[in-house]
Design an enzyme around this catalytic site. Structure first.
Site, short mmCIF file in Angstrom:
data_model
loop_
_atom_site.label_atom_id
_atom_site.label_comp_id
_atom_site.label_asym_id
_atom_site.label_seq_id
_atom_site.Cartn_x
_atom_site.Cartn_y
_atom_site.Cartn_z
N CYS A 61 0.84 -1.20 0.00
CA CYS A 61 0.00 0.00 0.00
C CYS A 61 0.87 1.24 0.00
CB CYS A 61 -0.88 0.05 1.24
SG CYS A 61 -1.80 -1.44 1.55
N ASP A 463 -21.26 -5.46 28.11
CA ASP A 463 -22.38 -4.64 27.67
C ASP A 463 -23.04 -5.45 26.56
OD1 ASP A 463 -23.95 -2.32 26.99
OD2 ASP A 463 -22.59 -2.05 25.30
#
Lengths: 773, 50
Positions: A61, A463
């Site tokens: 990249c 959670d």
């Protein structure tokens, strides 16, 4: 979450209820967020721009981007920084624009977001790291040269030659020590001023005494000088300190990257209806902010114009989107789903919901007992002990009748040979190795303490929405005459951003047989009515998708109550009985959840579930995952209090959460983790950030934490064994400088090699790559 | 003994050059992107000699 894209959204004027005299905006909003706000202009007309590129991970990249832009005549300079995932552009004013470059990079296939690089925080970080590296370089240079001179002395230089070598050593060592020792001296001074002893006190004492006595010896033609020992000591300790710093910087820059993707700019509408872009920091109370579907609401405020559905899951964990209409209150962090909204800002800075949460977090932080790290605990025993032994040696030899120089010389040998080199390296080396392993497996570690804490955990609190689930809905069932209607409805659903529609559309996307049956062109007059549903015309009949009421379904279809998330569809041709379908959805579980919970339970951990969502879905989730302790409808402060209570009862709690409402409890917990999809409050607060979707790597993290702790203990043990051998030698005066230098270096090397074993150990841990549980 | 008068300054001077090199590198941001530099060296984009 691509923040900066072109949006073209069709809005039916009748759905936008104007609450002011001004006419509703055009039918079509075409917006381009302006990123030139983030460019920096220097005196010579050179413009600089930094972009964070999230999906730039490898050398490929990097070279692709550099090659693409290096032949670009518009640019003066382009440079990629792979560790920070930054691309830096420089160009002469007028030759191109920030937005152009941004679009080029996006076209190249990279997800970029602007990053304001002249941030003070970044600069502070960088200068601190540089100062340490500078000290390290100076200490290394001086140590090497003084050691060279010392070896000559040890190998038999006498008289004037020895004196010359000693003076040369002094000339190099004294300024070098004064310069490179500052990090230790200042820390020791701070500790002494507040009446404590830390590891830096014996280090500073040994270094200063050794330098002083060596200078005295040199001046009086003495036989031994200690400059080399003092400098090597500093050199090794600075390595430890630099590694420590490096790890914290690495984690910090990771978090900064994540945060760069959160909304940093907002669209403002002024009194004339003109749109402009402003950074969030410049938004004031009373300004009108435009939020398009799919965007995060950047401010606290009141809806002026527009109807929509709003995703509250990041704020309170509710899984079902809520309707929003003019006059409703909205908070920053909510996600706007179906219609464009114009919001009047009612709060900025101190008065927002966010600052309320931050206040709660500060309170939780104050109440939490300060954690004493292993290194602290070791130092609190070690430092006084070393001083005592040294003092004992000095007085012992004095009583025995040795002159004071000789006694002091032996005492300094003790201080140097017991030098906490190995101890100073024992913890940071292990932590740096552990952090790089964790990073490789997609886990960001904020600081080394967190890893120590993780190894002591006995309770794990989850959670629900966004943590155990991906907040990504999947089709779980079809009812009534669904087969005939479903693919038609899924075609209609493609036109909406509502999570239920998206789930329906993606469920049918890959079924080619049904794709051929209807083409999208056959659907006419597609309209989305935010908060209600969608409608379209198909072969003369009316197709509706949305709530029970919106689809005009008569009561003969009794309401199905097996799911919270459902979508009705109806198709009705004039004069005929409508065809009805019902789709139910479930929030997709995060991969690896089952395996994680099973593993935690097998290790006798107490697994609990705390959620802000309603009782029913929470209970269902708890049953599905076999979690015995669960609590629903918890407010942020209740969650936080609950976690604090657990802590007071002696539990060491790992809190795993993602929402803004989880912030205080993440802070209150012993240690905490949040996924990278979490709100920025959660990410900044949590000690660990999980970069990939699977929770499975947490098992690996637990294993890593355990072995890291074991290795730290082993390193302490090695240091102890070394001291048990070395201290008597020093106390009885047999430690010649060369013995001390060799012993010290050897112990440091053994500790470092032992820490590197973690790489071998970690390869067998359970990371997410293994298997799908 | 007289050799030392040459050798010691030379030894120290070379060491000092090394230190200066390090300081220069530090000042020129050579240590800012350790990961990128590690990969950049493998990036073989030189044009072949004709």
């Amino acid at each position: 979450m691509a923040l900066i894209t072109d949006h073209k959204i069709n809005v039916t004027p009748s759905e936008l209820v104007p609450s002011t005299q001004r006419e509703v905006p055009d039918k079509t909003f075409v917006l381009q967020k302006d990123i030139s706000l983030f460019q920096t202009v220097s005196g010579h007309g050179v413009v600089g721009l930094d972009l964070i590129v999230a999906n730039m991970n490898c050398a490929g990249c990097m070279s692709k981007i550099e090659r693409h832009f290096s032949n670009d005549t518009r640019l003066k300079k382009v440079r990629v920084n792979l560790s920070q995932k930054l691309v830096h552009f420089e160009w002469l004013e007028g030759s191109t624009t920030a937005n152009e470059l941004f679009n080029d990079l996006t076209e190249l296939g990279y997800k970029a977001s602007p990053f304001l690089n002249n941030n003070d925080l970044v600069e502070v970080e960088r200068t601190e790291m540089r100062r340490l590296l500078l000290c390290l370089g100076v200490a290394g240079f001086a140590a090497a040269n003084v050691m060279l001179l010392s070896v000559s002395v040890w190998s038999g230089a006498t008289g004037a030659t020895r004196d010359l070598f000693h003076w040369l050593s002094a000339l190099i060592a004294i300024p070098a020590i004064a310069f490179a020792g500052r990090p230790f001296f200042s820390s020791a001074w701070l500790a002494l001023k507040s009446g404590h002893l830390n590891m830096d006190v014996p280090i500073s004492l040994a270094v200063i005494l050794a330098t002083g006595l060596s200078l005295f010896e040199t001046a009086t033609h003495g036989e031994h000088a200690f400059f080399d020992a003092a400098l090597t000591l500093l050199f090794f300790l600075l390595i430890g300190r630099t590694l420590d710093r490096l790890m914290r910087d690495q984690a910090f820059s990771g978090v900064r990257q994540l945060l760069a993707f959160k909304s940093t700019i907002a669209q403002i509408v002024d009194a004339d209806g003109q749109q402009s872009t402003l950074p969030i920091s410049q938004i004031e109370v009373g300004m009108r902010v435009l939020v398009l579907p799919g965007e995060t609401i950047p401010v606290d405020g009141e809806i002026l114009i527009g109807k929509s559905d709003i995703d509250w899951s990041l704020v309170n964990g509710e899984s079902v989107p809520r309707n929003a209409k003019p006059g409703d209150e909205v908070f920053s962090g909510l996600v706007n789903l179906s219609g464009p909204l114009e919001i009047k800002t009612t709060a900025v800075g101190e008065t927002t919901l966010l600052s309320e949460i931050i206040r709660l977090m500060e309170q939780a932080n104050e109440r939490a007992p300060r954690y004493r790290t292993l290194a602290d605990r070791a130092a609190s025993v070690y430092a006084p002990l070393v001083h005592l032994i040294a003092l004992f040696t000095f007085t012992g030899w004095m009583l025995y009748g040795m002159p004071w120089q000789g006694s002091l010389y032996t005492a300094i040998s003790v201080l140097i040979i017991t030098c906490p080199c190995a101890l100073g390296l024992a913890v940071p080396v292990v932590q740096v190795v552990a952090s790089s392993i964790a990073h490789k497996h997609g886990l960001l570690m904020k600081d080394g303490t967190a890893l120590e804490k993780l190894s002591e955990i006995d309770t794990v609190v989850f959670d629900k929405t966004g943590t155990l689930t991906l907040s990504k809905l999947t089709l779980s069932g079809k009812f009534f005459e669904a087969d005939r209607l479903s693919s038609l409805a899924s075609q209609l659903a493609k036109n909406s951003l509502h999570p239920l529609s998206k789930a329906l559309a993606s469920a049918y996307q890959n079924r080619s047989s049904e794709k051929t049956k209807f083409s999208t062109e056959a659907l006419l007059d597609v309209e989305e009515h935010p908060g209600l549903g969608m409608r379209a015309t198909y072969e003369g009949g009316e197709l509706r998708l949305g709530s029970f009421e919106w689809c005009n379904i008569d009561d003969t279809f009794e309401t199905y109550d097996g799911a919270d998330l459902m979508l009705w569809a109806s198709y009705c041709q004039a004069g005929e009985k409508p065809v009805v379908a019902l789709f139910t959805f479930e929030d997709e579980l995060r991969p690896g959840v089952m395996g994680l919970i099973r593993t935690l339970k097998a290790q006798d951990m107490d697994v609990q579930l705390l959620s802000g969502d309603r009782q029913e879905p929470v209970q269902r989730m708890a049953q599905l995952l076999n979690i015995d302790h669960f609590k629903a409808e918890m407010k942020p402060d209740q969650k936080c209090q609950y976690i604090e209570k657990l802590g007071r009862n002696g539990s060491k709690v790992l809190m795993i959460g993602d929402g803004i409402n989880d912030g205080p409890s993440l802070k209150a917990a012993f240690t905490s983790l949040s996924p990278s999809s979490a709100s920025d409050v959660a990410q900044v607060t949590a000690n660990f950030v999980l970069m990939n979707d699977s929770l499975k790597s947490i098992i690996g993290l637990f294993q890593l934490a355990k072995s890291a702790r074991a290795l730290i203990y082993q390193n302490f043990a090695l240091a102890l064994v070394y001291n048990m051998i070395a201290v008597p030698i020093a106390v009885f005066g047999y430690a010649t400088p060369i013995v001390a230098a060799i012993a010290m270096s050897l112990s440091s090397m053994i500790v470092t090699l032992n820490a590197l074993r973690l790489h071998l150990l970690a390869s067998s841990y359970q990371w997410q790559e293994d298997d799908k549980l | 003994m007289s050799n030392l008068l040459f050798l010691i300054p030379i030894a120290l001077g070379l060491g000092f050059l090394g230190l200066l090199g390090f300081l220069w590198a530090l000042k020129n941001n050579q240590f800012d992107d350790l990961e990128g530099s590690a990969h950049r060296i493998l990036d073989d984009d030189d044009k072949p000699l004709k």
